[in-house]
Design an enzyme around this catalytic site. Structure first.
Site, PDB file in Angstrom:
ATOM      1  CG  PHE A 197      -0.365   0.562   2.451  1.00 30.57           C
ATOM      2  CD1 PHE A 197       0.444  -0.214   3.257  1.00 30.57           C
ATOM      3  CD2 PHE A 197      -0.590   1.884   2.817  1.00 30.57           C
ATOM      4  CE1 PHE A 197       1.009   0.306   4.417  1.00 30.57           C
ATOM      5  CE2 PHE A 197      -0.035   2.415   3.972  1.00 30.57           C
ATOM      6  CZ  PHE A 197       0.769   1.628   4.769  1.00 30.57           C
ATOM      7  CE  LYS A 198       5.441   1.442   4.608  1.00 29.70           C
ATOM      8  NZ  LYS A 198       4.818   0.130   4.978  1.00 29.70           N
ATOM      9  CG  ASP A 199       3.689   0.842  -4.630  1.00 32.99           C
ATOM     10  OD1 ASP A 199       4.856   1.241  -4.459  1.00 32.99           O
ATOM     11  OD2 ASP A 199       3.408  -0.328  -4.962  1.00 32.99           O
TER      12      ASP A 199
END
Ligand code: PLP
Length: 477
Positions: free
Chosen positions: A116-118
């Site tokens: 999810f860091k993208d």
């Protein structure tokens, strides 16, 4: 909209000023002076934007409430360039997958590095490139990673003008897939440095370089760590997108369960709630490193030392302290900067803990938080039962979320309130635990076929500050 520090500093700053900065001058974290409050008509309007124009335009609408030093047309272009079907694989960018009646996973891991860091980092890459070009400046990002953050940063910054990335990681300690993801990048501006040591050695190098003010200034050293407000703001958007998918009227409420480490992701949920998004409960899920679960159960925040920080099979949640937590405490204490300063700036460094048990019950009701923890055995059981019951393979971090969400709902049923568990990574990133749970290899997205065999671009270095500085100087001079 201006930004202030959680520790009471008198400065007020614009978005683009804090974009490239880390901590505030007094060691605090930046937050907006206030949260724009959205009423029913405004929520209905945002729902229509989501339905007719999609995620990128929804992001633009929400970001616009917090950014007034980027012209609208530019901000819209940045959002549309970031959140594309080509990059995220689906038109909805963050689609919900239903597991049970009223129980969903929200897919946040379809970006380039499958975590999810993208969602935030891809936007940050475009914002950095835009702002650096506008100023005619360059930036050298120097960081430490044990996996997800470093790869998300590299995939966001690769090929960007004005930015270089120097990313240290502990040699041989990331999963083979994670190593392949990072080290196979051939972009000129990406520098992978494998350090002989553990993750803490890498972090110590980053601290040592940051503490050398002259070197930092000369080589324009910056970071992309999770305390960056722009990252948090980008994450607020998918809470809205999740809400609009799980409901069809703006009177309805939803709850979210969030696999948590540094409290960045769930803090974005808190911001969304403060803006008026109808969130019933934000359930914080931790692994064996349960600093946050302990706080929400007892009101005591007790950070751990290195020896008490466990290496687990959901490694991106292996934290000793939760670096974004100060933001929530600031709100919980009615934005009393002096109090936050004494808690985080003094008490925590002296005693390793502070006690807010007096106000915790009221604060939890007011802000709708709950929490739970999960263990390796829970993770295995949850991965297995989710696969067997629904045919859906989930990763270890998401499994912590699913386990804690079920436990929460068993104890506090919420009829007619959909529960959305945030899916924070895809199983392929943590293959060995999936094999342990299921006896089969996780499915691998086609673009990652055979990446372990690609040529690698990585330098090996000792955990020595002088060696690292010499390398950065050589590249930049
Ligand atoms: C970073 C990360 C987390 C923790 O998120 P925070 O914002 O630090 O709370 C959870 N799961 C995965 C897969 C991550 O990469």
């Amino acid at each position: 909209m201006k930004y202030l520090s959680t520790r009471g500093h008198h400065d007020r700053k614009q978005f683009c000023e804090i974009l490239l900065e880390g901590l505030a001058p007094d060691g605090g974290l930046y937050l907006p002076e206030n949260y724009p409050m959205l009423g029913k008509p405004e929520l209905a309007r945002l729902r229509a934007v989501w339905q007719t124009k999609g995620y990128a335009d929804l992001a633009f609408e929400i970001l616009s409430l917090y950014i007034n030093d980027i012209p609208s047309a530019d901000l819209l272009a940045l959002c549309r360039k970031t959140y594309t079907e080509a990059v995220y694989g689906t038109k909805d960018i963050v689609p919900l997958k239903q597991l049970d009646d009223g129980f969903y996973l929200q897919a946040l891991s379809n970006g380039p590095t499958l975590a999810f860091k993208d969602m935030a980092m891809q936007l940050l890459g475009n914002l950095f490139e835009y702002e650096l070009a506008r100023r005619g400046e360059t930036l050298n990002i120097f960081g430490a990673t044990s996996g997800d953050t470093g790869s998300a940063a590299e995939y966001a910054m690769r090929g960007k003008r004005g930015v270089r990335v120097f990313m240290t990681s502990p040699a041989g300690r990331m999963s083979p897939f994670q190593q392949a993801q990072m080290f196979s990048l051939m972009d000129e501006n990406i520098h992978n440095i494998a350090i002989e040591g553990v993750f803490d050695d890498c972090q110590d190098l980053v601290k040592a370089v940051s503490n050398d003010a002259a070197f930092k200034a000369k080589y324009k050293i910056g970071t992309v760590n999770s305390i960056n407000w722009a990252r948090l703001l980008a994450q607020v958007v998918y809470y809205f997108a999740g809400y609009f998918q799980a409901t069809n009227k703006d009177e309805q409420k939803v709850s979210f369960t969030v696999p948590s480490g540094n409290f960045g992701n769930v803090c974005a949920g808190h911001v969304a709630r403060m803006m008026g998004l109808p969130i019933q409960t934000l359930v914080v899920a931790t692994n064996e490193n349960d600093v946050l679960d302990e706080f929400f159960k007892t009101g005591v925040y007790h950070v751990r030392g290195t020896v008490d920080t466990h290496e687990t099979s959901s490694p991106s949640m292996d934290i000793s302290k939760a670096s974004n937590f100060e933001r929530f405490v600031f709100d919980m204490l009615n934005r009393d900067g002096a109090k936050v300063k004494s808690l985080f700036g003094e008490q925590l460094s002296k005693t390793g803990q502070f006690d807010l048990s007096n106000g915790i019950a009221a604060a939890l009701t007011q802000y709708g938080f709950a929490s739970g923890r999960s263990t390796h055995a829970d993770r295995l059981a949850t991965i297995k039962s989710t696969y067997e019951t629904h045919g859906v393979m989930i990763d270890t971090h998401t499994a912590d979320g699913v386990k804690v969400a079920h436990e929460f709902l068993a104890k506090y049923p919420q009829p007619n309130v959909p529960m959305i568990v945030l899916e924070t990574a895809l199983p392929i990133k943590f293959a060995s635990t999936i094999v342990e749970a299921l006896g089969v290899e996780p499915t691998r997205p086609v673009q990652f076929e055979g990446i372990e065999a690609l040529p690698k671009r990585v330098l090996n270095m000792p955990a020595d500050v002088a060696t690292i500085k010499a390398y950065i100087a050589k590249v930049c001079d």
